[in-house]
Design a protein around this motif. Structure first.
Motif, PDB file in Angstrom:
ATOM      1  N   THR A 158     -59.299 -39.893 -22.195  1.00 39.63           N
ATOM      2  CA  THR A 158     -59.201 -38.583 -22.837  1.00 39.63           C
ATOM      3  C   THR A 158     -57.817 -38.365 -23.429  1.00 39.63           C
ATOM      4  OG1 THR A 158     -60.813 -37.672 -21.282  1.00 39.63           O
ATOM      5  CG2 THR A 158     -59.423 -36.099 -22.477  1.00 39.63           C
ATOM      6  N   GLY A 159     -57.788 -38.036 -24.727  1.00 45.47           N
ATOM      7  CA  GLY A 159     -56.535 -37.746 -25.409  1.00 45.47           C
ATOM      8  C   GLY A 159     -55.760 -38.956 -25.875  1.00 45.47           C
ATOM      9  N   ALA A 160     -56.229 -40.166 -25.561  1.00 43.48           N
ATOM     10  CA  ALA A 160     -55.498 -41.380 -25.932  1.00 43.48           C
ATOM     11  C   ALA A 160     -55.736 -41.735 -27.399  1.00 43.48           C
ATOM     12  CB  ALA A 160     -55.927 -42.539 -25.034  1.00 43.48           C
ATOM     13  N   ARG A 161     -54.897 -42.624 -27.907  1.00 39.94           N
ATOM     14  CA  ARG A 161     -55.058 -43.106 -29.280  1.00 39.94           C
ATOM     15  C   ARG A 161     -56.030 -44.285 -29.300  1.00 39.94           C
ATOM     16  NH1 ARG A 161     -48.841 -44.122 -30.704  1.00 39.94           N
ATOM     17  NH2 ARG A 161     -49.165 -45.237 -28.755  1.00 39.94           N
ATOM     18  N   ILE A 162     -57.012 -44.198 -30.187  1.00 36.87           N
ATOM     19  CA  ILE A 162     -57.990 -45.265 -30.338  1.00 36.87           C
ATOM     20  C   ILE A 162     -57.897 -45.824 -31.750  1.00 36.87           C
ATOM     21  CG2 ILE A 162     -59.753 -43.500 -30.810  1.00 36.87           C
ATOM     22  CD1 ILE A 162     -60.480 -46.995 -29.380  1.00 36.87           C
ATOM     23  N   GLY A 163     -57.752 -47.128 -31.857  1.00 33.59           N
ATOM     24  CA  GLY A 163     -57.779 -47.802 -33.149  1.00 33.59           C
ATOM     25  C   GLY A 163     -59.136 -48.432 -33.362  1.00 33.59           C
ATOM     26  N   ILE A 164     -59.710 -48.218 -34.517  1.00 33.43           N
ATOM     27  CA  ILE A 164     -61.024 -48.759 -34.854  1.00 33.43           C
ATOM     28  C   ILE A 164     -60.864 -49.669 -36.065  1.00 33.43           C
ATOM     29  CG2 ILE A 164     -63.376 -48.219 -35.568  1.00 33.43           C
ATOM     30  CD1 ILE A 164     -63.055 -45.500 -34.182  1.00 33.43           C
ATOM     31  N   ILE A 165     -61.268 -50.910 -35.929  1.00 40.03           N
ATOM     32  CA  ILE A 165     -61.233 -51.842 -37.053  1.00 40.03           C
ATOM     33  C   ILE A 165     -62.659 -51.999 -37.569  1.00 40.03           C
ATOM     34  CG2 ILE A 165     -60.704 -54.184 -37.806  1.00 40.03           C
ATOM     35  CD1 ILE A 165     -58.523 -54.293 -35.743  1.00 40.03           C
ATOM     36  N   GLY A 166     -62.893 -51.440 -38.760  1.00 40.09           N
ATOM     37  CA  GLY A 166     -64.225 -51.444 -39.348  1.00 40.09           C
ATOM     38  C   GLY A 166     -64.885 -50.092 -39.169  1.00 40.09           C
ATOM     39  N   MET A 167     -64.857 -49.267 -40.210  1.00 43.16           N
ATOM     40  CA  MET A 167     -65.433 -47.921 -40.125  1.00 43.16           C
ATOM     41  C   MET A 167     -66.729 -47.838 -40.914  1.00 43.16           C
ATOM     42  SD  MET A 167     -64.418 -45.355 -38.325  1.00 43.16           S
ATOM     43  CE  MET A 167     -63.388 -43.892 -38.302  1.00 43.16           C
ATOM     44  N   ASP A 183     -57.366 -39.495 -30.233  1.00 45.32           N
ATOM     45  CA  ASP A 183     -56.656 -39.477 -31.515  1.00 45.32           C
ATOM     46  C   ASP A 183     -57.085 -40.739 -32.272  1.00 45.32           C
ATOM     47  OD1 ASP A 183     -54.872 -39.228 -33.594  1.00 45.32           O
ATOM     48  OD2 ASP A 183     -53.102 -39.784 -32.408  1.00 45.32           O
ATOM     49  N   ILE A 184     -57.877 -40.564 -33.323  1.00 43.12           N
ATOM     50  CA  ILE A 184     -58.561 -41.689 -33.959  1.00 43.12           C
ATOM     51  C   ILE A 184     -57.773 -42.225 -35.146  1.00 43.12           C
ATOM     52  CG2 ILE A 184     -60.678 -42.414 -35.136  1.00 43.12           C
ATOM     53  CD1 ILE A 184     -62.084 -40.154 -33.513  1.00 43.12           C
ATOM     54  N   HIS A 185     -57.515 -43.532 -35.089  1.00 40.88           N
ATOM     55  CA  HIS A 185     -56.877 -44.259 -36.180  1.00 40.88           C
ATOM     56  C   HIS A 185     -57.823 -45.375 -36.584  1.00 40.88           C
ATOM     57  CE1 HIS A 185     -52.708 -42.565 -35.558  1.00 40.88           C
ATOM     58  NE2 HIS A 185     -53.324 -42.201 -34.438  1.00 40.88           N
ATOM     59  N   TYR A 186     -57.799 -45.738 -37.869  1.00 41.94           N
ATOM     60  CA  TYR A 186     -58.745 -46.774 -38.278  1.00 41.94           C
ATOM     61  C   TYR A 186     -58.221 -47.597 -39.443  1.00 41.94           C
ATOM     62  CZ  TYR A 186     -60.317 -44.230 -42.486  1.00 41.94           C
ATOM     63  OH  TYR A 186     -60.381 -43.626 -43.715  1.00 41.94           O
ATOM     64  N   VAL A 245     -52.613 -50.460 -37.742  1.00 40.32           N
ATOM     65  CA  VAL A 245     -53.434 -49.733 -36.774  1.00 40.32           C
ATOM     66  C   VAL A 245     -53.262 -50.301 -35.374  1.00 40.32           C
ATOM     67  CG1 VAL A 245     -55.620 -51.019 -36.930  1.00 40.32           C
ATOM     68  CG2 VAL A 245     -55.669 -48.578 -36.527  1.00 40.32           C
ATOM     69  N   LEU A 246     -53.026 -51.610 -35.264  1.00 38.48           N
ATOM     70  CA  LEU A 246     -52.835 -52.207 -33.941  1.00 38.48           C
ATOM     71  C   LEU A 246     -51.615 -51.614 -33.234  1.00 38.48           C
ATOM     72  CD1 LEU A 246     -53.535 -55.999 -34.628  1.00 38.48           C
ATOM     73  CD2 LEU A 246     -55.039 -54.334 -33.535  1.00 38.48           C
ATOM     74  N   ALA A 247     -50.584 -51.335 -33.991  1.00 40.69           N
ATOM     75  CA  ALA A 247     -49.329 -50.869 -33.398  1.00 40.69           C
ATOM     76  C   ALA A 247     -49.472 -49.533 -32.678  1.00 40.69           C
ATOM     77  CB  ALA A 247     -48.258 -50.766 -34.480  1.00 40.69           C
ATOM     78  N   VAL A 248     -50.492 -48.749 -33.008  1.00 38.45           N
ATOM     79  CA  VAL A 248     -50.656 -47.428 -32.388  1.00 38.45           C
ATOM     80  C   VAL A 248     -51.891 -47.364 -31.481  1.00 38.45           C
ATOM     81  CG1 VAL A 248     -49.486 -46.289 -34.308  1.00 38.45           C
ATOM     82  CG2 VAL A 248     -51.976 -46.501 -34.342  1.00 38.45           C
ATOM     83  N   SER A 249     -52.517 -48.502 -31.223  1.00 34.81           N
ATOM     84  CA  SER A 249     -53.816 -48.514 -30.529  1.00 34.81           C
ATOM     85  C   SER A 249     -53.659 -48.735 -29.027  1.00 34.81           C
ATOM     86  CB  SER A 249     -54.725 -49.596 -31.132  1.00 34.81           C
ATOM     87  OG  SER A 249     -55.005 -49.329 -32.475  1.00 34.81           O
ATOM     88  N   ASP A 250     -53.631 -47.624 -28.281  1.00 31.44           N
ATOM     89  CA  ASP A 250     -53.696 -47.750 -26.822  1.00 31.44           C
ATOM     90  C   ASP A 250     -55.059 -48.308 -26.412  1.00 31.44           C
ATOM     91  OD1 ASP A 250     -51.110 -46.612 -26.338  1.00 31.44           O
ATOM     92  OD2 ASP A 250     -51.972 -44.666 -26.843  1.00 31.44           O
ATOM     93  N   PHE A 251     -56.057 -47.964 -27.188  1.00 34.56           N
ATOM     94  CA  PHE A 251     -57.394 -48.556 -27.086  1.00 34.56           C
ATOM     95  C   PHE A 251     -57.744 -49.094 -28.464  1.00 34.56           C
ATOM     96  CE2 PHE A 251     -57.232 -45.578 -23.629  1.00 34.56           C
ATOM     97  CZ  PHE A 251     -57.933 -46.192 -22.599  1.00 34.56           C
ATOM     98  N   LEU A 252     -58.458 -50.204 -28.495  1.00 34.57           N
ATOM     99  CA  LEU A 252     -58.844 -50.835 -29.753  1.00 34.57           C
ATOM    100  C   LEU A 252     -60.311 -51.212 -29.686  1.00 34.57           C
ATOM    101  CD1 LEU A 252     -57.952 -52.161 -32.500  1.00 34.57           C
ATOM    102  CD2 LEU A 252     -57.692 -54.283 -31.185  1.00 34.57           C
ATOM    103  N   SER A 253     -61.082 -50.857 -30.718  1.00 32.64           N
ATOM    104  CA  SER A 253     -62.496 -51.198 -30.745  1.00 32.64           C
ATOM    105  C   SER A 253     -62.821 -51.893 -32.063  1.00 32.64           C
ATOM    106  CB  SER A 253     -63.347 -49.927 -30.592  1.00 32.64           C
ATOM    107  OG  SER A 253     -64.693 -50.245 -30.313  1.00 32.64           O
ATOM    108  N   LEU A 254     -63.468 -53.055 -31.975  1.00 31.73           N
ATOM    109  CA  LEU A 254     -63.775 -53.872 -33.141  1.00 31.73           C
ATOM    110  C   LEU A 254     -65.197 -53.582 -33.620  1.00 31.73           C
ATOM    111  CD1 LEU A 254     -62.330 -57.309 -31.935  1.00 31.73           C
ATOM    112  CD2 LEU A 254     -61.140 -55.415 -33.085  1.00 31.73           C
ATOM    113  N   HIS A 255     -65.330 -53.283 -34.913  1.00 32.16           N
ATOM    114  CA  HIS A 255     -66.637 -52.967 -35.490  1.00 32.16           C
ATOM    115  C   HIS A 255     -66.806 -53.568 -36.882  1.00 32.16           C
ATOM    116  CE1 HIS A 255     -67.675 -50.243 -32.230  1.00 32.16           C
ATOM    117  NE2 HIS A 255     -66.449 -49.748 -32.326  1.00 32.16           N
ATOM    118  N   CYS A 256     -66.176 -54.695 -37.129  1.00 30.78           N
ATOM    119  CA  CYS A 256     -66.289 -55.327 -38.447  1.00 30.78           C
ATOM    120  C   CYS A 256     -67.185 -56.557 -38.354  1.00 30.78           C
ATOM    121  CB  CYS A 256     -64.913 -55.706 -38.982  1.00 30.78           C
ATOM    122  SG  CYS A 256     -63.920 -56.692 -37.857  1.00 30.78           S
TER     123      CYS A 256
END
Length: 319
Positions: free
Chosen positions: A147-156, A173-176, A199-210
């Motif tokens: 909750t409240g963490a930064r998530i990086g998404i590769i592939g939107m 906090d969504i970054h992509y 986007v990787l530099a700010v991704s406390d969590f990272l989710s791949l969708h490409c």
């Protein structure tokens, strides 16, 4: 008029098989075993269409040997990295997929994997099941808060956006990164990055969708893992080929990654036995779309594409 003959090499949902048999002459692999390249080539002389999954590989070598009777490959999947599209197009074989219908189910699995990896679900489950849960204290089983963490998404694309919608429910906090920036109505306040490294530099969590392509194979390698914040969590529900698994293991060993959630692997079925030693890796056997409603929808979408093709129309999901 003679009905087209369709080969279904994997056991699809009951509703899909019932509809397929009502409309087509079907050859169904009721035993649900894997088919070899030789099987694909041999069956192409017996059928007008095939509804494969990602487990059937139509490589350039296979495509070159397919019989001219086979006219369409209506994939029961979104990803088509198991199909050499240029080689199949050169043979005049239409190829379709099943987008849209599995986005939410796959996004659910991504959320499950993220939460499980962050909150030490593998370790905690094993502790309780083994009867070894003997103590409790404020320092016991402390994990990483989502909750409240930064998530990086590769592939939107469709799945990435469905996952972002669910992440918003956790106040993330969504970054992509995407090949092109989304329109504001699709972006919904997410922060766009014009490079993966950014986007990787700010991704406390990272989710791949490409998708898996020659350009994205090994996308997460040692250099890319090094760009993540220390203690990040990575989730992959896309394709195993996106991740250099040796580099992933090194990142886990160094503590660069606090955990990982994986629904796909370089080798499938089977996965990577080396990862089994890590209790901070939450693994599932590629079941992102495995709900009754989604599997029915995927099967029906594949059949819709066949129906259009054999009616002389352009299938809605023609690639």
């Amino acid at each position: 008029m003679k009905r087209p003959t369709v080969w279904i090499p994997r056991r699809l949902s009951d509703a899909t098989l019932e509809r397929a048999q009502a409309d087509y002459d079907c050859i169904i692999n009721w035993e649900d075993g894997l088919s070899s390249a030789d099987d694909l080539i041999a069956m192409s002389a017996k059928v007008d269409a095939v509804i494969p999954c990602h487990s059937e590989h139509f490589s350039a070598e296979v495509a070159a040997q397919l019989d001219s009777r086979l006219k369409i490959i209506a994939n029961h999947s979104v990803g088509v990295d198991h199909c050499d599209l240029p080689a199949l197009k050169a043979r005049g074989i239409a190829v379709t997929n099943t987008p849209d219908v599995l986005s939410d189910a796959t996004a659910e699995i991504a959320m499950l994997l993220m939460l499980g990896a962050a909150r030490r679900a593998v370790e905690g489950d094993a502790l309780v099941r083994s009867g070894n849960w003997k103590v409790w204290s404020p320092s016991f089983m402390v994990g990483k808060q989502v909750t409240g963490a930064r998530i990086g998404i590769i592939g939107m694309g469709r799945v990435g956006r469905a996952f972002a919608e669910k992440a918003r429910g956790f106040g993330m906090d969504i970054h992509y990164y995407n090949r092109s920036r989304l329109d504001p109505d699709l972006e919904q306040g997410a922060t766009y990055h014009d490079s993966i490294d950014s986007v990787l530099a700010v991704s406390d969590f990272l989710s791949l969708h490409c998708p898996a392509t020659p350009e994205t194979t090994g996308l997460m390698n040692a250099d890319r893992f090094a760009l993540l914040p220390d203690g990040a969590v990575m989730v992959n529900t896309a394709r195993g080929a996106l991740v250099d698994e040796a580099a992933l293991i090194d990142a886990l060993d160094s503590g660069k990654l606090a955990g990982a959630g994986l629904d796909c692997f370089v080798t499938e079925p089977g996965g990577n036995p080396r990862l089994s030693a890590y209790q901070n890796v939450f693994m599932l056997p590629h079941i992102g779309s495995a709900t009754v409603s989604t599997r029915d929808a995927m099967g029906f979408r594949a059949l819709n594409n066949l129906d259009a093709f054999f009616a002389g129309q352009t299938p809605g999901d023609l690639l």
